[in-house]
Design a protein around this motif. Structure first.
Motif, mmCIF file in Angstrom:
data_model
loop_
_atom_site.group_PDB
_atom_site.id
_atom_site.type_symbol
_atom_site.label_atom_id
_atom_site.label_comp_id
_atom_site.label_asym_id
_atom_site.label_seq_id
_atom_site.Cartn_x
_atom_site.Cartn_y
_atom_site.Cartn_z
ATOM 1 N N ALA A 35 27.933 -10.746 -7.359
ATOM 2 C CA ALA A 35 28.888 -9.850 -6.705
ATOM 3 C C ALA A 35 29.664 -10.583 -5.624
ATOM 4 O O ALA A 35 30.884 -10.428 -5.492
ATOM 5 N N GLU A 36 28.968 -11.403 -4.852
ATOM 6 C CA GLU A 36 29.641 -12.168 -3.812
ATOM 7 C C GLU A 36 30.595 -13.193 -4.427
ATOM 8 O O GLU A 36 31.704 -13.409 -3.928
ATOM 9 N N GLU A 37 30.186 -13.816 -5.518
ATOM 10 C CA GLU A 37 31.055 -14.775 -6.208
ATOM 11 C C GLU A 37 32.302 -14.087 -6.745
ATOM 12 O O GLU A 37 33.421 -14.607 -6.629
ATOM 13 N N ALA A 38 32.132 -12.913 -7.341
ATOM 14 C CA ALA A 38 33.278 -12.162 -7.857
ATOM 15 C C ALA A 38 34.233 -11.784 -6.724
ATOM 16 O O ALA A 38 35.455 -11.815 -6.888
ATOM 17 N N ARG A 39 33.677 -11.425 -5.570
ATOM 18 C CA ARG A 39 34.527 -11.090 -4.425
ATOM 19 C C ARG A 39 35.361 -12.290 -3.997
ATOM 20 O O ARG A 39 36.575 -12.174 -3.776
ATOM 21 N N MET A 40 34.739 -13.464 -3.910
ATOM 22 C CA MET A 40 35.476 -14.654 -3.488
ATOM 23 C C MET A 40 36.540 -15.042 -4.498
ATOM 24 O O MET A 40 37.606 -15.545 -4.136
ATOM 25 N N ARG A 41 36.264 -14.798 -5.768
ATOM 26 C CA ARG A 41 37.206 -15.167 -6.824
ATOM 27 C C ARG A 41 38.233 -14.078 -7.105
ATOM 28 O O ARG A 41 39.103 -14.261 -7.943
ATOM 29 N N GLN A 42 38.087 -12.930 -6.463
ATOM 30 C CA GLN A 42 38.922 -11.771 -6.780
ATOM 31 C C GLN A 42 38.845 -11.471 -8.276
ATOM 32 O O GLN A 42 39.843 -11.204 -8.950
ATOM 33 N N ALA A 43 37.623 -11.502 -8.783
ATOM 34 C CA ALA A 43 37.367 -11.292 -10.203
ATOM 35 C C ALA A 43 36.652 -9.969 -10.417
ATOM 36 O O ALA A 43 36.065 -9.397 -9.494
ATOM 37 N N GLU A 44 36.676 -9.489 -11.648
ATOM 38 C CA GLU A 44 35.862 -8.332 -11.994
ATOM 39 C C GLU A 44 34.446 -8.803 -12.295
ATOM 40 O O GLU A 44 34.228 -9.969 -12.658
ATOM 41 N N LEU A 45 33.498 -7.896 -12.149
ATOM 42 C CA LEU A 45 32.098 -8.214 -12.425
ATOM 43 C C LEU A 45 31.603 -7.357 -13.572
ATOM 44 O O LEU A 45 31.725 -6.130 -13.540
ATOM 45 N N ARG A 46 31.045 -8.002 -14.581
ATOM 46 C CA ARG A 46 30.461 -7.303 -15.728
ATOM 47 C C ARG A 46 28.945 -7.432 -15.646
ATOM 48 O O ARG A 46 28.399 -8.536 -15.701
ATOM 49 N N VAL A 47 28.257 -6.311 -15.481
ATOM 50 C CA VAL A 47 26.794 -6.270 -15.445
ATOM 51 C C VAL A 47 26.310 -5.954 -16.857
ATOM 52 O O VAL A 47 26.663 -4.918 -17.430
ATOM 53 N N LEU A 48 25.486 -6.830 -17.402
ATOM 54 C CA LEU A 48 25.162 -6.761 -18.828
ATOM 55 C C LEU A 48 23.660 -6.770 -19.045
ATOM 56 O O LEU A 48 22.940 -7.600 -18.477
ATOM 57 N N ILE A 49 23.193 -5.846 -19.874
ATOM 58 C CA ILE A 49 21.801 -5.844 -20.304
ATOM 59 C C ILE A 49 21.763 -5.836 -21.823
ATOM 60 O O ILE A 49 22.617 -5.222 -22.474
ATOM 61 N N ALA A 50 20.816 -6.568 -22.393
ATOM 62 C CA ALA A 50 20.691 -6.638 -23.853
ATOM 63 C C ALA A 50 19.242 -6.413 -24.237
ATOM 64 O O ALA A 50 18.328 -6.935 -23.597
ATOM 65 N N ARG A 51 19.031 -5.628 -25.290
ATOM 66 C CA ARG A 51 17.691 -5.394 -25.794
ATOM 67 C C ARG A 51 17.742 -5.309 -27.324
ATOM 68 O O ARG A 51 18.592 -4.614 -27.890
ATOM 69 N N HIS A 52 16.831 -6.024 -27.966
ATOM 70 C CA HIS A 52 16.732 -5.926 -29.417
ATOM 71 C C HIS A 52 15.984 -4.646 -29.766
ATOM 72 O O HIS A 52 14.825 -4.466 -29.395
ATOM 73 N N ARG A 53 16.662 -3.754 -30.452
ATOM 74 C CA ARG A 53 16.075 -2.459 -30.790
ATOM 75 C C ARG A 53 15.659 -2.454 -32.263
ATOM 76 O O ARG A 53 16.493 -2.421 -33.158
ATOM 77 N N ARG A 54 14.349 -2.481 -32.478
ATOM 78 C CA ARG A 54 13.838 -2.528 -33.848
ATOM 79 C C ARG A 54 13.887 -1.136 -34.480
ATOM 80 O O ARG A 54 13.498 -0.148 -33.878
ATOM 81 N N GLU A 55 14.364 -1.104 -35.703
ATOM 82 C CA GLU A 55 14.527 0.178 -36.393
ATOM 83 C C GLU A 55 13.186 0.846 -36.667
ATOM 84 O O GLU A 55 13.118 2.048 -36.892
ATOM 85 N N SER A 56 12.099 0.060 -36.652
ATOM 86 C CA SER A 56 10.787 0.634 -36.928
ATOM 87 C C SER A 56 10.291 1.516 -35.781
ATOM 88 O O SER A 56 9.361 2.294 -35.940
ATOM 89 N N PHE A 57 10.907 1.382 -34.607
ATOM 90 C CA PHE A 57 10.509 2.215 -33.480
ATOM 91 C C PHE A 57 10.854 3.677 -33.772
ATOM 92 O O PHE A 57 11.858 3.994 -34.401
ATOM 93 N N ALA A 58 10.022 4.556 -33.291
ATOM 94 C CA ALA A 58 10.297 5.982 -33.425
ATOM 95 C C ALA A 58 11.556 6.329 -32.633
ATOM 96 O O ALA A 58 11.909 5.654 -31.666
ATOM 97 N N LEU A 59 12.197 7.405 -33.039
ATOM 98 C CA LEU A 59 13.454 7.803 -32.409
ATOM 99 C C LEU A 59 13.278 8.034 -30.915
ATOM 100 O O LEU A 59 14.122 7.623 -30.111
#
Length: 275
Positions: A35-59
């Motif tokens: 966040a501090e780096e994005a502020r200094m760069r006047q950039a947008e920040l993308r917060v990203l989470i990834a999870r492998h979702r196995r189809e065998s899991f119950a709904l």
């Protein structure tokens, strides 16, 4: 009329910073740094989470995972906005394995930021492995944040050698130093006893630094030639630094022992610069 430093920096780089999160203390530290780096760069920040979702899991289990991911992203977005209120922050939860998702996100980013901590995280994947793989494969620069206290007025340290991509790496270090108003120390490690810079390198390192000194005259840059092993010397330098910059080998190659060691042991954030 010439460009200001900030205008030049924004013209040279893409204006998005991506930070990978997983709900851990390590990723929270990465969010604050990003966040501090994005502020200094006047950039947008993308917060990203990834999870492998196995189809065998119950709904209901899959829904619980999705809800947990949404909560993790929302918390991270709030943390980022608290650090840098003026930054545009967007949170995204995506299905998939962490490494390919982050590498894909790097295609449209100036920087990818990850937190580093012990144990297993990123939902079952070894966290150190994720950091190393993303730093190796990403098309942009990658920063790994360990989460410890670093001196706010510490220098930017960059490892310098005779690699053909050294100029790009040095330039990235100067850019970071200029944004922070920090001094820069360019370190070349000589395997053996102590020597003067001139004895070890002649005038070559001056030729490497001088163009960047001219571009960023406000950065107080010094050079040091130190005898020893590169990884040990740079790890020692990290104790006083707010950021260390190292080079990646060509895309798809291993980081090498120095870069790997820094990712594993450095006490300050590590920027793996991509030429």
């Amino acid at each position: 009329m010439g460009f200001s430093l900030k205008e030049e920096a924004n013209a040279m780089i893409k204006t998005r910073v991506v930070v990978g999160v997983d709900g851990s203390a390590g990723s929270a530290a990465a969010v604050r740094w990003a966040a501090e780096e994005a502020r200094m760069r006047q950039a947008e920040l993308r917060v990203l989470i990834a999870r492998h979702r196995r189809e065998s899991f119950a709904l209901d289990a899959r829904q619980a995972d999705a809800d947990a991911d949404t909560s993790t992203v929302q918390t991270a977005v709030q943390q980022a906005r608290a650090v840098a209120p003026g930054v545009s922050v967007r949170g995204v939860a995506l299905p998939g394995y962490a490494v390919p998702v982050l590498v894909h996100a790097a295609e449209e980013a100036a920087l990818v930021v990850l937190g580093s901590h012990g144990g297993r995280s990123f939902f079952g994947q070894a966290h150190g492995s994720v950091c190393s793989q993303v730093a190796t494969q990403a098309q942009c620069c990658v920063v790994v944040v360990r989460g410890g206290e670093v001196p706010a007025d510490g220098p930017i340290v960059v490892g310098v050698n005779d690699d053909p991509d050294a100029s790009t790496i040095i330039g990235r270090a100067f850019e970071e130093a200029a944004m922070r108003g920090a001094p820069l120390i360019a370190v070349t490690v000589r395997d053996g006893g102590s020597s003067t810079a001139e004895e070890a390198l002649g005038t070559e390192i001056d030729l490497q630094l001088d163009p960047w000194r001219e571009k960023y005259p406000q950065v107080r840059a010094t050079r040091e030639v130190i005898g020893g092993k590169p990884d040990k010397v740079l790890l020692q330098q990290c104790r006083q630094a707010q950021l260390v910059v190292a080079g990646a080998r060509q895309q798809g190659a291993l980081l090498g022992p120095v870069g790997t060691r820094l990712l594993q042991r450095a006490e300050c954030p590590v920027l793996i610069a991509r030429a």
